[in-house]
Motif scaffolding. Structure first.
Motif, PDB file in Angstrom:
ATOM      1  N   ALA A   1      54.264  43.952  95.501  1.00 23.68           N
ATOM      2  CA  ALA A   1      55.055  45.145  95.839  1.00 23.68           C
ATOM      3  C   ALA A   1      56.429  44.733  96.375  1.00 23.68           C
ATOM      4  CB  ALA A   1      54.315  46.014  96.849  1.00 23.68           C
ATOM      5  N   ALA A   2      56.464  43.780  97.293  1.00 20.55           N
ATOM      6  CA  ALA A   2      57.747  43.315  97.844  1.00 20.55           C
ATOM      7  C   ALA A   2      58.609  42.714  96.738  1.00 20.55           C
ATOM      8  CB  ALA A   2      57.506  42.299  98.959  1.00 20.55           C
ATOM      9  N   GLN A   3      57.993  41.946  95.854  1.00 19.94           N
ATOM     10  CA  GLN A   3      58.767  41.329  94.776  1.00 19.94           C
ATOM     11  C   GLN A   3      59.259  42.362  93.767  1.00 19.94           C
ATOM     12  OE1 GLN A   3      57.452  37.667  93.021  1.00 19.94           O
ATOM     13  NE2 GLN A   3      56.675  36.892  94.980  1.00 19.94           N
ATOM     14  N   THR A   4      58.465  43.379  93.506  1.00 20.32           N
ATOM     15  CA  THR A   4      58.884  44.412  92.562  1.00 20.32           C
ATOM     16  C   THR A   4      60.071  45.197  93.108  1.00 20.32           C
ATOM     17  OG1 THR A   4      56.653  44.577  91.659  1.00 20.32           O
ATOM     18  CG2 THR A   4      58.117  46.440  91.250  1.00 20.32           C
ATOM     19  N   HIS A   5      60.010  45.607  94.365  1.00 22.98           N
ATOM     20  CA  HIS A   5      61.157  46.310  94.961  1.00 22.98           C
ATOM     21  C   HIS A   5      62.397  45.415  94.952  1.00 22.98           C
ATOM     22  CE1 HIS A   5      59.141  49.975  96.190  1.00 22.98           C
ATOM     23  NE2 HIS A   5      58.171  49.271  96.748  1.00 22.98           N
ATOM     24  N   ALA A   6      62.221  44.126  95.247  1.00 21.95           N
ATOM     25  CA  ALA A   6      63.362  43.205  95.289  1.00 21.95           C
ATOM     26  C   ALA A   6      63.964  42.990  93.901  1.00 21.95           C
ATOM     27  CB  ALA A   6      62.924  41.870  95.895  1.00 21.95           C
ATOM     28  N   VAL A   7      63.131  42.868  92.876  1.00 18.97           N
ATOM     29  CA  VAL A   7      63.674  42.655  91.544  1.00 18.97           C
ATOM     30  C   VAL A   7      64.426  43.899  91.073  1.00 18.97           C
ATOM     31  CG1 VAL A   7      61.704  43.331  90.083  1.00 18.97           C
ATOM     32  CG2 VAL A   7      63.215  41.526  89.334  1.00 18.97           C
ATOM     33  N   PHE A   8      63.935  45.081  91.410  1.00 21.40           N
ATOM     34  CA  PHE A   8      64.673  46.300  91.057  1.00 21.40           C
ATOM     35  C   PHE A   8      66.012  46.348  91.781  1.00 21.40           C
ATOM     36  CE2 PHE A   8      60.665  48.949  89.833  1.00 21.40           C
ATOM     37  CZ  PHE A   8      60.608  48.307  88.619  1.00 21.40           C
ATOM     38  N   ALA A   9      66.061  45.940  93.027  1.00 17.34           N
ATOM     39  CA  ALA A   9      67.326  45.900  93.770  1.00 17.34           C
ATOM     40  C   ALA A   9      68.293  44.901  93.120  1.00 17.34           C
ATOM     41  CB  ALA A   9      67.078  45.537  95.231  1.00 17.34           C
TER      42      ALA A   9
ATOM     43  N   LEU B   1      56.683  31.348  85.723  1.00 14.73           N
ATOM     44  CA  LEU B   1      58.124  31.564  85.635  1.00 14.73           C
ATOM     45  C   LEU B   1      58.795  30.325  86.230  1.00 14.73           C
ATOM     46  CD1 LEU B   1      58.009  35.304  86.605  1.00 14.73           C
ATOM     47  CD2 LEU B   1      59.005  34.406  84.492  1.00 14.73           C
ATOM     48  N   PRO B   2      60.099  30.140  86.017  1.00 16.71           N
ATOM     49  CA  PRO B   2      60.747  28.892  86.434  1.00 16.71           C
ATOM     50  C   PRO B   2      60.768  28.628  87.944  1.00 16.71           C
ATOM     51  CG  PRO B   2      62.148  30.104  84.919  1.00 16.71           C
ATOM     52  CD  PRO B   2      60.991  30.988  85.243  1.00 16.71           C
ATOM     53  N   THR B   3      60.628  29.650  88.733  1.00 17.14           N
ATOM     54  CA  THR B   3      60.554  29.496  90.185  1.00 17.14           C
ATOM     55  C   THR B   3      59.271  30.187  90.643  1.00 17.14           C
ATOM     56  OG1 THR B   3      61.868  31.509  90.548  1.00 17.14           O
ATOM     57  CG2 THR B   3      63.083  29.432  90.432  1.00 17.14           C
ATOM     58  N   PRO B   4      58.821  30.007  91.876  1.00 12.20           N
ATOM     59  CA  PRO B   4      57.548  30.603  92.307  1.00 12.20           C
ATOM     60  C   PRO B   4      57.647  32.110  92.568  1.00 12.20           C
ATOM     61  CG  PRO B   4      58.515  29.381  94.110  1.00 12.20           C
ATOM     62  CD  PRO B   4      59.383  29.140  92.912  1.00 12.20           C
ATOM     63  N   ILE B   5      57.926  32.841  91.488  1.00 11.39           N
ATOM     64  CA  ILE B   5      57.991  34.299  91.544  1.00 11.39           C
ATOM     65  C   ILE B   5      56.880  34.860  90.676  1.00 11.39           C
ATOM     66  CG2 ILE B   5      60.448  34.377  92.100  1.00 11.39           C
ATOM     67  CD1 ILE B   5      61.029  34.951  89.144  1.00 11.39           C
ATOM     68  N   ALA B   6      56.509  36.111  90.934  1.00 15.97           N
ATOM     69  CA  ALA B   6      55.420  36.741  90.196  1.00 15.97           C
ATOM     70  C   ALA B   6      55.907  37.755  89.168  1.00 15.97           C
ATOM     71  CB  ALA B   6      54.461  37.422  91.170  1.00 15.97           C
ATOM     72  N   ILE B   7      57.228  38.063  89.178  1.00 18.22           N
ATOM     73  CA  ILE B   7      57.770  39.085  88.285  1.00 18.22           C
ATOM     74  C   ILE B   7      59.210  38.733  87.927  1.00 18.22           C
ATOM     75  CG2 ILE B   7      58.432  40.520  90.261  1.00 18.22           C
ATOM     76  CD1 ILE B   7      57.916  43.007  88.481  1.00 18.22           C
ATOM     77  N   GLU B   8      59.561  39.026  86.685  1.00 16.74           N
ATOM     78  CA  GLU B   8      60.947  38.887  86.236  1.00 16.74           C
ATOM     79  C   GLU B   8      61.202  40.000  85.237  1.00 16.74           C
ATOM     80  OE1 GLU B   8      62.863  34.964  85.546  1.00 16.74           O
ATOM     81  OE2 GLU B   8      62.999  35.669  83.473  1.00 16.74           O
ATOM     82  N   LEU B   9      62.429  40.521  85.227  1.00 15.65           N
ATOM     83  CA  LEU B   9      62.808  41.576  84.291  1.00 15.65           C
ATOM     84  C   LEU B   9      63.944  41.116  83.399  1.00 15.65           C
ATOM     85  CD1 LEU B   9      61.145  43.295  86.284  1.00 15.65           C
ATOM     86  CD2 LEU B   9      62.894  45.049  86.114  1.00 15.65           C
ATOM     87  N   LYS B  10      63.886  41.507  82.145  1.00 22.95           N
ATOM     88  CA  LYS B  10      64.946  41.307  81.159  1.00 22.95           C
ATOM     89  C   LYS B  10      65.340  42.692  80.707  1.00 22.95           C
ATOM     90  CE  LYS B  10      67.418  39.080  78.045  1.00 22.95           C
ATOM     91  NZ  LYS B  10      68.633  39.847  78.149  1.00 22.95           N
ATOM     92  N   CYS B  11      66.620  43.059  80.904  1.00 20.82           N
ATOM     93  CA  CYS B  11      67.041  44.450  80.700  1.00 20.82           C
ATOM     94  C   CYS B  11      68.209  44.566  79.732  1.00 20.82           C
ATOM     95  CB  CYS B  11      67.484  45.054  82.036  1.00 20.82           C
ATOM     96  SG  CYS B  11      66.265  44.974  83.342  1.00 20.82           S
ATOM     97  N   VAL B  12      68.260  45.724  79.078  1.00 24.12           N
ATOM     98  CA  VAL B  12      69.383  46.112  78.236  1.00 24.12           C
ATOM     99  C   VAL B  12      69.813  47.502  78.684  1.00 24.12           C
ATOM    100  CG1 VAL B  12      70.177  46.585  75.894  1.00 24.12           C
ATOM    101  CG2 VAL B  12      68.500  44.759  76.293  1.00 24.12           C
ATOM    102  N   ALA B  13      71.116  47.685  78.842  1.00 19.91           N
ATOM    103  CA  ALA B  13      71.669  49.002  79.200  1.00 19.91           C
ATOM    104  C   ALA B  13      72.655  49.426  78.119  1.00 19.91           C
ATOM    105  CB  ALA B  13      72.364  48.940  80.559  1.00 19.91           C
TER     106      ALA B  13
END
Length: 144
Positions: free
Chosen positions: A59-67, A125-137
């Motif tokens: 949850a903390a990582q998801t909020h942070a990745v969105f930010a 993932l390349p660093t000890p993270i549990a989530i990463e996003l790839k986005c197109v706008a």
């Protein structure tokens, strides 16, 4: 031609690539994780005395990745609503998808205006993270 974007309010890249690149009316964001832009720490990670990762808070990582995605969009002159496609990488799909999916619904409450989304379960993932996003706008309108 394309414009390269480096967002000072987002965590620095872990390799030799920009935060985003604008090509015409499309904005392509590089993979963005939840690292804290100021400290480079990873929200919610818990380490043992030897520094090994023993737990994390999706949850903390998801909020942070969105930010962090929002920081890159802002630096690019784009808005959250400009997102049209998001690829999500989770290192533990079975454990983390329900929490991540609930938080997604907080940020995108209307499925008809939410970006398209693909969620993949991966081993690392390349660093000890549990989530990463790839986005197109998609960008349009005067002044963009």
């Amino acid at each position: 031609m394309s414009d390269v974007i480096h967002a000072s309010a987002a965590p620095r890249a872990v390799g030799r690539y920009p935060h985003a690149r604008r090509v015409g009316d499309l904005l392509f964001l590089s993979g963005i994780g939840p690292r804290d832009p100021a400290s480079n720490g990873i929200p919610g990670n818990v380490h043992d005395a030897d520094g090994r990762l023993i737990a994390y808070d999706i949850a903390a990582q998801t909020h942070a990745v969105f930010a962090n995605v929002r920081a890159v969009l802002d630096a690019s002159g784009a808005r959250w609503e400009d997102l049209v496609d998001v690829t999500v990488y989770l290192t533990d799909m079975a454990r983390d998808f329900p929490t991540y999916n609930a938080i997604w619904a907080e940020y995108f409450p209307d499925a008809d205006t939410a970006p398209c989304r693909t969620t993949l379960g991966i081993t690392a993932l390349p660093t000890p993270i549990a989530i990463e996003l790839k986005c197109v706008a998609a960008l349009s309108g005067a002044g963009r």
